[in-house]
Design an enzyme around this catalytic site. Structure first.
Site: not given
Ligand code: NAD
Length: 449
Positions: A218-219, A238, A289, A295, A297, A349, A355
């Site tokens: 992901g990001i 990770d 991460a 859900k 509240l 949201n 979150y």
């Molecule tokens: P994703 O679920 O694809 O990736 C998240 C990564 O974090 C995963 O590789 C997961 O294994 C790792 N992770 C989770 N718990 C962990 C832990 N306890 N220790 C170490 N690593 C851990 O999510 P994403 O969409 O790539 O999101 C990345 C960040 O961007 C997150 O913080 C998310 O909240 C934020 N974000 C995403 C979006 C979106 O539209 N995708 C929007 C706003 C914010």
């Protein structure tokens, strides 16, 4: 992740139909390509003669190879890539018409994925109430212009504190280039003289060590790759369950892999130890991460609440406490901390009280930490992504997913690289005068400010 609607409406019968029905037609956004020039086309620069920034900006842009025009009249067929106005000389509301005089005859000729930039003074650095009002007015102007611009163009406001004029280059390079493809309607503040110029704008992070949490996909994966592109050695972190993907990412970008659960009791010590032993410390820490456990509240179990708060907020606080410990800091002087928040943390949201609380908490963390780390030249900032095309958002129910994609000025979701470019901008050694800020990467989402 695929945006089928964008593909369907980008031409042919689908495009024709969308136009006739007045449906959104998302423009493919221009993004940065390695080796491409910093500024893709002509930049028209204007401003009040009393503006503080125009002169240094002109010489910075020219030195970077940009084609800069000043004092030229708008002309038929000319398609500037950027329109930049130095409004720092505006001291009273009756001078605001200068914005109209500059932009009105030019705005409709702005190129696709063009840039509109207004430069002002942070209202707290103004000397009269009238100047403060006029400077604050710039924000309303820019946010509205961003909503009006078409074809992937963006509008930003850059507030430059007096004395910080030479420290703006990393910010102008970001907001005026395709690196800020999915950032619009935003306000950035440059305050301080720690700007500087890296040895190379192509490899600004050469010799630096970065750690990115949640880097296996992901990001986070794209942030890690982007920091590596900019020259950093990236420690990709990770959980053990992601081991295989994590190792593949680290190998691909020439970094190293670290399996660690950021919520583990000993995670701060373990990370400090690993960074010291492997790399002698760290220059850049990206807290990416994150998890969702949505859900409403009334239906949310304590488990869902606790796990989200633990991963998204408490772990970041605990890691930073250790890595920035004044007596034994792991983050080097001039270091960079970047947290990945979310527009949910700004706007809220449905189904995300946990979150949104965690992501809003990150904003509080960044803002309160920044003044404490300033003495060592360490900046602390956050990016707040909107709807980004990842596995996380692919799980969102179709109707909500479509709303997330379209309810922004770009009429499309962002790509992970859009968040990564914003992180890389904060991580640059040239961004030392940018701290305590929250930059939304949301295509100017309609939700939130
Ligand atoms: P994703 O679920 O694809 O990736 C998240 C990564 O974090 C995963 O590789 C997961 O294994 C790792 N992770 C989770 N718990 C962990 C832990 N306890 N220790 C170490 N690593 C851990 O999510 P994403 O969409 O790539 O999101 C990345 C960040 O961007 C997150 O913080 C998310 O909240 C934020 N974000 C995403 C979006 C979106 O539209 N995708 C929007 C706003 C914010």
């Amino acid at each position: 992740m695929a945006d089928r609607y964008q593909k369907l409406t980008s031409g042919g019968a689908g495009g024709f139909l969308a136009k006739r029905l007045g449906l959104p037609q998302p423009e493919p956004l221009r993004r940065h390509l390695p080796g491409a020039p910093a500024f893709p086309g002509p930049i028209v620069l204007g401003g009040q003669p009393s503006g503080r920034v125009q002169k240094s900006l002109h010489s910075q842009l020219a030195a970077a190879g940009a084609e800069v025009e000043t004092g030229t009249e708008p002309r038929d067929g000319h398609r500037p890539d950027a329109l930049v106005f130095d409004a720092t000389g505006i001291r009273d509301s009756d001078q605001l018409h200068a914005l109209h005089t500059f932009f009105h005859p030019r705005v409709r000729s702005l190129a696709a994925s063009g840039r509109l930039l207004v430069i002002g003074t942070p209202p707290e650095h103004t000397t009269t109430a009238r100047e403060a009002a006029a400077q604050r007015a710039l924000e309303g102007f820019v946010r509205s212009a961003g909503k009006e611009l078409k074809r992937g163009a963006t509008a930003q406001l850059l507030l430059v504190a007096p004395g910080s004029e030479e420290a703006i280059e990393s910010t102008t390079r970001f907001v005026l280039s395709p690196r800020s493809a999915y950032v619009s309607g935003q306000v950035l503040v440059v305050d301080g003289d720690r700007g500087g110029v890296p040895q190379s704008w192509d490899l600004p992070l050469e010799g630096k060590t970065a750690v990115v949490t949640g880097a296996s996909r992901g990001i986070g994966e794209v942030i890690a790759a982007t920091l590596a592109r900019d020259g950093a050695h990236v420690v990709c972190l990770d959980i053990a369950a992601q081991s295989e993907q994590l190792r593949a990412v680290a190998e691909r970008i020439g970094g190293s892999a670290l399996e660690l659960d950021v919520t583990a009791e000993d995670a701060p010590q373990a990370l400090a130890r690993e960074l010291r032993e492997r790399r002698g410390g760290a220059d850049i820490v990206v807290h990416n991460a994150g998890i969702t456990r949505d859900k409403t509240l009334g239906r949310m179990s304590r488990d869902r609440w606790d796990s989200v708060l633990a991963v998204n907020l408490s772990s970041v606080e605990r890691l930073n406490d250790r890595l920035l410990d004044e007596k034994d800091p792991v983050v080097a002087e001039g270091g960079r901390i970047v947290c990945v928040s979310s527009i949910s943390g700004i706007a809220g949201n449905v189904g995300q009280t946990n979150y949104a609380a965690s992501k809003a908490g990150l904003i509080g963390h960044v803002r309160s930490l920044a003044p404490y780390t300033a003495g060592r030249g360490v900046t602390v900032n956050a990016v707040a992504p909107g709807f980004i095309e990842t596995q996380m958002t692919a799980q969102v129910p179709l109707f909500i997913r479509e709303a997330g994609r379209r309810l922004n000025s770009m009429k499309q979701g962002g790509q992970p690289v859009d968040v990564a470019e914003a992180v890389a901008y904060f991580a640059s050694p040239a961004s030392g005068a940018v701290t305590g800020q929250v930059l939304r990467v949301c295509g100017q989402g309609l939700l939130g400010a």
